[in-house]
Write an enzyme that holds these catalytic residues in place. Structure first.
Site, PDB file in Angstrom:
ATOM      1  CG  ASP A  70       3.580   0.841   1.041  1.00 48.68           C
ATOM      2  OD1 ASP A  70       3.051   1.921   1.340  1.00 48.68           O
ATOM      3  OD2 ASP A  70       4.201   0.129   1.856  1.00 48.68           O
ATOM      4  CE  LYS A 106      -2.962   3.054  -0.903  1.00 48.22           C
ATOM      5  NZ  LYS A 106      -1.875   2.081  -0.775  1.00 48.22           N
ATOM      6  N   GLY A 114       1.634   6.438   3.490  1.00 56.58           N
ATOM      7  CA  GLY A 114       2.670   7.262   2.868  1.00 56.58           C
ATOM      8  C   GLY A 114       2.467   7.143   1.377  1.00 56.58           C
ATOM      9  CG  HIS A 115      -0.866   7.694  -0.233  1.00 52.21           C
ATOM     10  ND1 HIS A 115      -2.215   7.905  -0.290  1.00 52.21           N
ATOM     11  CD2 HIS A 115      -0.704   6.529   0.452  1.00 52.21           C
ATOM     12  CE1 HIS A 115      -2.842   6.923   0.346  1.00 52.21           C
ATOM     13  NE2 HIS A 115      -1.944   6.078   0.809  1.00 52.21           N
ATOM     14  CD  GLN A 117      -3.767   2.335   5.980  1.00 54.01           C
ATOM     15  OE1 GLN A 117      -4.939   2.578   6.126  1.00 54.01           O
ATOM     16  NE2 GLN A 117      -2.850   3.267   6.145  1.00 54.01           N
TER      17      GLN A 117
HETATM   18  P1  GDP Z   1       1.058   4.144  -2.017  1.00 53.12           P
HETATM   19  O1  GDP Z   1       1.146   4.117  -0.531  1.00 53.12           O
HETATM   20  O2  GDP Z   1       0.119   3.122  -2.553  1.00 53.12           O
HETATM   21  O3  GDP Z   1       0.762   5.514  -2.554  1.00 53.12           O
HETATM   22  O4  GDP Z   1       2.505   3.739  -2.539  1.00 53.12           O
HETATM   23  P2  GDP Z   1       3.943   4.257  -1.955  1.00 53.12           P
HETATM   24  O5  GDP Z   1       4.141   5.654  -2.353  1.00 53.12           O
HETATM   25  O6  GDP Z   1       4.068   3.922  -0.513  1.00 53.12           O
HETATM   26  O7  GDP Z   1       4.928   3.270  -2.693  1.00 53.12           O
HETATM   27  C1  GDP Z   1       4.984   3.206  -4.075  1.00 53.12           C
HETATM   28  C2  GDP Z   1       6.422   3.460  -4.537  1.00 53.12           C
HETATM   29  O8  GDP Z   1       6.570   3.038  -5.854  1.00 53.12           O
HETATM   30  C3  GDP Z   1       6.789   4.926  -4.544  1.00 53.12           C
HETATM   31  O9  GDP Z   1       8.177   5.034  -4.283  1.00 53.12           O
HETATM   32  C4  GDP Z   1       6.490   5.364  -5.964  1.00 53.12           C
HETATM   33  O10 GDP Z   1       7.264   6.480  -6.376  1.00 53.12           O
HETATM   34  C5  GDP Z   1       6.865   4.141  -6.729  1.00 53.12           C
HETATM   35  N1  GDP Z   1       6.088   3.845  -7.954  1.00 53.12           N
HETATM   36  C6  GDP Z   1       4.756   4.016  -8.186  1.00 53.12           C
HETATM   37  N2  GDP Z   1       4.411   3.482  -9.384  1.00 53.12           N
HETATM   38  C7  GDP Z   1       5.540   2.960  -9.908  1.00 53.12           C
HETATM   39  C8  GDP Z   1       5.832   2.251 -11.120  1.00 53.12           C
HETATM   40  O11 GDP Z   1       4.960   1.977 -11.943  1.00 53.12           O
HETATM   41  N3  GDP Z   1       7.118   1.855 -11.295  1.00 53.12           N
HETATM   42  C9  GDP Z   1       8.106   2.128 -10.395  1.00 53.12           C
HETATM   43  N4  GDP Z   1       9.331   1.716 -10.672  1.00 53.12           N
HETATM   44  N5  GDP Z   1       7.868   2.784  -9.239  1.00 53.12           N
HETATM   45  C10 GDP Z   1       6.613   3.196  -9.007  1.00 53.12           C
HETATM   46  P1  IMO Z   2      -0.284   3.104   2.414  1.00 53.91           P
HETATM   47  O1  IMO Z   2      -1.519   3.964   2.409  1.00 53.91           O
HETATM   48  C1  IMO Z   2       1.772  -0.448   3.905  1.00 53.91           C
HETATM   49  C2  IMO Z   2       0.835  -1.715   7.996  1.00 53.91           C
HETATM   50  C3  IMO Z   2       1.942  -1.594   9.027  1.00 53.91           C
HETATM   51  C4  IMO Z   2       1.610  -2.782   9.921  1.00 53.91           C
HETATM   52  C5  IMO Z   2       0.085  -2.772   9.921  1.00 53.91           C
HETATM   53  C6  IMO Z   2      -0.520  -2.099  11.145  1.00 53.91           C
HETATM   54  O2  IMO Z   2       0.972   3.882   2.260  1.00 53.91           O
HETATM   55  O3  IMO Z   2      -0.410   1.977   1.464  1.00 53.91           O
HETATM   56  P2  IMO Z   2      -0.726   0.471  11.793  1.00 53.91           P
HETATM   57  O4  IMO Z   2       0.327   1.524  12.007  1.00 53.91           O
HETATM   58  O5  IMO Z   2      -1.708   0.796  10.715  1.00 53.91           O
HETATM   59  O6  IMO Z   2      -1.413   0.083  13.069  1.00 53.91           O
HETATM   60  O7  IMO Z   2       0.102  -0.837  11.336  1.00 53.91           O
HETATM   61  O8  IMO Z   2      -0.313  -2.071   8.753  1.00 53.91           O
HETATM   62  N1  IMO Z   2       0.513  -0.464   7.257  1.00 53.91           N
HETATM   63  C7  IMO Z   2       0.878  -0.227   5.998  1.00 53.91           C
HETATM   64  N2  IMO Z   2       1.620  -0.959   5.141  1.00 53.91           N
HETATM   65  N3  IMO Z   2       1.220   0.715   3.485  1.00 53.91           N
HETATM   66  C8  IMO Z   2       0.452   1.447   4.328  1.00 53.91           C
HETATM   67  O9  IMO Z   2      -0.219   2.532   3.921  1.00 53.91           O
HETATM   68  C9  IMO Z   2       0.272   1.004   5.652  1.00 53.91           C
HETATM   69  N4  IMO Z   2      -0.380   1.482   6.727  1.00 53.91           N
HETATM   70  C10 IMO Z   2      -0.239   0.567   7.699  1.00 53.91           C
HETATM   71  O10 IMO Z   2       3.216  -1.709   8.439  1.00 53.91           O
HETATM   72  O11 IMO Z   2       2.020  -3.967   9.297  1.00 53.91           O
HETATM   73 MG    MG Z   3       2.580   3.905   0.992  1.00 54.84          MG
END
Ligand code: GDP
Ligand code: IMO
Ligand code: MG
Length: 435
Positions: free
Chosen positions: A13, A16, A40-41, A223
């Site tokens: 998270d 990416k 979840g991207h 991840q």
């Molecule tokens: P990912 O899994 O690495 O793609 O990241 P996620 O989407 O799960 O979580 C990142 C969260 O941070 C999302 O809600 C994005 O919209 C938000 N986000 C990404 N970059 C920034 C940033 O530079 N600043 C802020 N405030 N939010 C950001």
């Molecule tokens: P992105 O790509 C954050 C975590 C789960 C749990 C552990 C194992 O959005 O960064 P799983 O369902 O993979 O067997 O769970 O890994 N986890 C993540 N945490 N971002 C993710 O993906 C994750 N994918 C799995 O919360 O701790």
């Molecule tokens: Mg994510």
């Protein structure tokens, strides 16, 4: 730009999706190489706001071919729902392909994920319950079903019958729940197969050909490094490797074809699910970060644990990924915080540890040793030029670069595509991004 692997540097998270959506403007191919719909991207761009679980984050760029690589475990129902949602938002999905070698998440995988978590009880890992662990376990146990199997109904029937016979023994005898119906799963997955057939093909040749021609290819990780089954906080990890090395295997390239490895890091730390996190803040600063940055899981909605930047873990991540570049996200979240801490070492049993321990029993007892830097008071989310960032933000970044021994080349200052600052445009050849 050539071939760049983009990976999560922390516990996932990191942002990416946002970084890949932006860099995809210059790419020919964007390919996901690991994980499944546990990812979840989030992407926010002129098409709207999306949480992509399986479709690569380059899909919004019409000239980009998007590939779900052989290293991904695919839940067909989730993928079809995602494709449908994208189409409803006017996004062209005709350049999406699925590797025929990618394993499928089957109904018994999601069921077993939940049953195993319940069996672990207080020792639960906090998985996303998307069936990831059981699906990757079946892959290595040679019991998996692959996307290509859906294209031949007889093959599919044979593989499914063999797998389900075994799974039903586990379900009924170990967990004492009802068995699953072979016919129902067969019919359901044949239906998915018909809908997915136009997308399924051999994909590694597409990527290799582009890489050989020197065309820009992005390999999208899921991840983060500290969830890696080998190097992460085992057993509190995921079940496929999120590291850059897996980028090769997950799409069918060799290590010599990778040009750069970019790690995405948040300016602080978050973790969702169980497992040690030395810098976790269970106070008002942790709550402040969570609320300001909406730190709730993009896949499960669970509140993310928040804390200060952990440079011990970060340095380890740079090393095991062999990072050449860092994209630092969420710097804007620190606006207005008077003083910012960075964990530079851990205290354990009277010793000072500067390297990341293998054993979670040790990590759980580690106390962070902090260095404190002055924060900046102004809002930086509207800034697009590196020189215009407050000097204290520069200081924070240079200290992170020193501690991590890796340059920060992109800085994200908000969730939207254009809220980005190129620090050293020439090194990434991204100077025409038009931010
Ligand atoms: P990912 O899994 O690495 O793609 O990241 P996620 O989407 O799960 O979580 C990142 C969260 O941070 C999302 O809600 C994005 O919209 C938000 N986000 C990404 N970059 C920034 C940033 O530079 N600043 C802020 N405030 N939010 C950001
Ligand atoms: P992105 O790509 C954050 C975590 C789960 C749990 C552990 C194992 O959005 O960064 P799983 O369902 O993979 O067997 O769970 O890994 N986890 C993540 N945490 N971002 C993710 O993906 C994750 N994918 C799995 O919360 O701790
Ligand atoms: Mg994510």
């Amino acid at each position: 730009m050539a071939v760049i692997v983009i990976v999560g540097g922390q516990w996932g998270d990191e942002g990416k999706g946002k970084i890949i959506d932006l860099l995809a403007e210059k790419a020919k191919i964007v390919a996901r190489f690991s994980g499944g719909d546990n990812a979840g991207h989030t992407v926010i761009n002129p098409y709207g706001e999306f949480r992509l679980h399986l479709v690569p984050s380059g899909i919004f760029n019409p000239h980009v071919t998007c590939i779900i690589g052989n290293g991904v475990a695919i839940n067909p129902a989730v993928l079809l729902g995602e494709i449908d949602d994208l189409r409803k938002h006017g996004v062209d999905t005709s350049r999406l392909f699925i590797s025929d070698r990618a394993h499928l998440i089957m109904p018994y995988h999601t069921l077993l994920d939940a049953l195993e978590e319940e069996r672990r009880s207080r020792g639960a890992l906090g998985t996303t319950r998307r069936g990831i662990g059981p699906a990757f376990a079946d892959k290595v146990a040679r019991l998996g079903i692959r996307a290509g199997d859906l294209l031949d109904k007889d093959t599919f029937w044979g593989r499914l019958s063999a797998a389900l016979e075994f799974k039903n023994i586990i379900l009924t005898k170990v967990y004492q729940v009802s068995p699953l119906s072979l016919e129902e799963i067969y019919d359901q997955y044949c239906h998915y197969g018909e809908q997915l057939a136009p997308f399924i093909r051999e994909t590694s040749s597409i990527i290799r050909e582009a890489a050989t021609k020197g065309e820009p290819v992005l390999l999208e990780g899921a991840q983060g490094a500290l969830l890696d089954p080998d190097f992460g906080t085992y057993p509190y990890v995921t079940s496929s490797s999120p590291l850059a090395g897996a980028g090769c295997i997950g799409v069918g390239l060799g290590p010599r074809q990778i040009d750069r490895v970019m790690g995405v890091f948040k300016a602080y730390s978050t973790r969702v699910g169980a497992g040690p996190m030395p810098t976790e803040l269970k106070d008002e600063i942790g709550d402040f970060i969570r609320e300001k940055a909406h730190e709730y899981g993009a896949t499960t909605g669970r509140p993310r644990r928040c804390g200060w930047f952990d440079a011990v873990a970060g340095r380890f991540s740079v090393q095991i990924n062999g990072l050449s570049d860092i994209a630092l996200t969420h710097l804007d979240i620190y606006d207005g915080i008077p003083s910012i801490k960075i964990c530079t070492a851990y205290k354990f049993n009277g010793d000072v540890l500067t390297s990341f321990p293998r054993d979670v029993a040790i990590l759980e007892k580690c106390q962070p040793i902090y260095e404190e830097l002055d924060g900046w008071q102004e809002s930086i989310s509207g800034i697009r030029n590196f020189e215009k960032l407050p000097v204290r933000a520069h200081n924070y970044m240079s200290r992170l670069e020193d501690l991590l021994s890796c340059p920060i080349n992109l800085v994200s200052v908000g969730p939207e595509r254009r809220q980005i600052i190129l620090v050293k445009p020439s090194t990434l050849h991204l100077d025409t991004l038009g931010t």
